[in-house]
Design a protein around this motif. Structure first.
Motif: not given
Length: 220
Positions: A104-121
């Motif tokens: 809720r409060d660090r949306t930009v950071l957490m959105r980027q983190h979730m996107a990064g987890l979808l990377d092949a690595e």
């Protein structure tokens, strides 16, 4: 090199790494991932740009480690805050609320983190990620799991799914909706943890990140 000199150098390296992690969180939170360069992070941290690659293979690894640090310390703070408790249900509620509060409060950071987890690595295997995993696994144990090896991954997946639901652009689910679902799954009462409307450790009501990074200790 004398033992004292080696100790001082090790402390300086540790503090340099801490500053880079903190700078990465601050800049990505302010500008977003794509608009933040390794040079920007090094400049904010007051480090030579060439030193970044000494600690991290690249920007993705640095940012994931930084977010894992934020998650680890936020979760630790939530579990240890007053009143201190060993009650398994209360600790599970605090863990859920800490993670949802970050979404809720660090949306930009957490959105980027979730996107990064979808990377092949996928996950970056780093000390911060391991500490986060240890806290979540301990939460499952204290909640009374009879099969931790099955229940810990399930908790992790449930929390990741909730975060995805909250940070999806344009169609986010509310914290209240996801909290109710998770609390029902784990048999928790709404009043446990940090109900919506109260202060959440690590949330926007307390935006200072400095307490998560030990950068001021002077080597002896």
């Amino acid at each position: 090199m004398s033992p004292r000199s080696a100790s001082v150098n090790e402390e300086l390296r540790r503090r340099s790494r801490e500053r880079l992690l903190r700078a990465a969180l601050e800049l990505v939170g302010e500008r977003g991932y794509d608009a933040t360069t390794l040079g920007d992070i090094a400049d904010r941290a007051g480090s030579a740009r060439g030193l970044v690659s000494y600690y991290f293979p690249g920007k993705r690894q640095l940012v994931q480690s930084a977010v894992h640090r934020l998650m680890h310390r936020t979760l630790q703070e939530a579990l240890e805050c007053a009143p201190c408790t060993q009650d398994g249900g209360e600790r599970m509620a605090r863990a859920i609320d800490a993670v949802l509060g970050l979404a809720r409060d660090r949306t930009v950071l957490m959105r980027q983190h979730m996107a990064g987890l979808l990377d092949a690595e996928g996950f970056v295997q780093c000390p911060e990620q391991r500490r986060l995993a240890e806290l979540l696994r301990d939460t499952v144990v204290r909640h009374g799991s009879r099969d931790v090896d099955a229940d810990y991954p399930m908790l992790r997946v449930q929390l990741m799914g909730a975060v995805y639901g909250m940070v999806l652009p344009n169609v986010p689910l509310t914290l209240e909706t996801l909290r109710a679902e998770l609390f029902a799954r784990y048999g928790l009462e709404w009043a446990q943890g940090f109900p919506p409307g109260t202060e959440t450790p690590g949330g926007s009501r307390d935006p200072d990140l400095s307490r998560y990074f030990d950068t001021d200790h002077q080597p002896k």
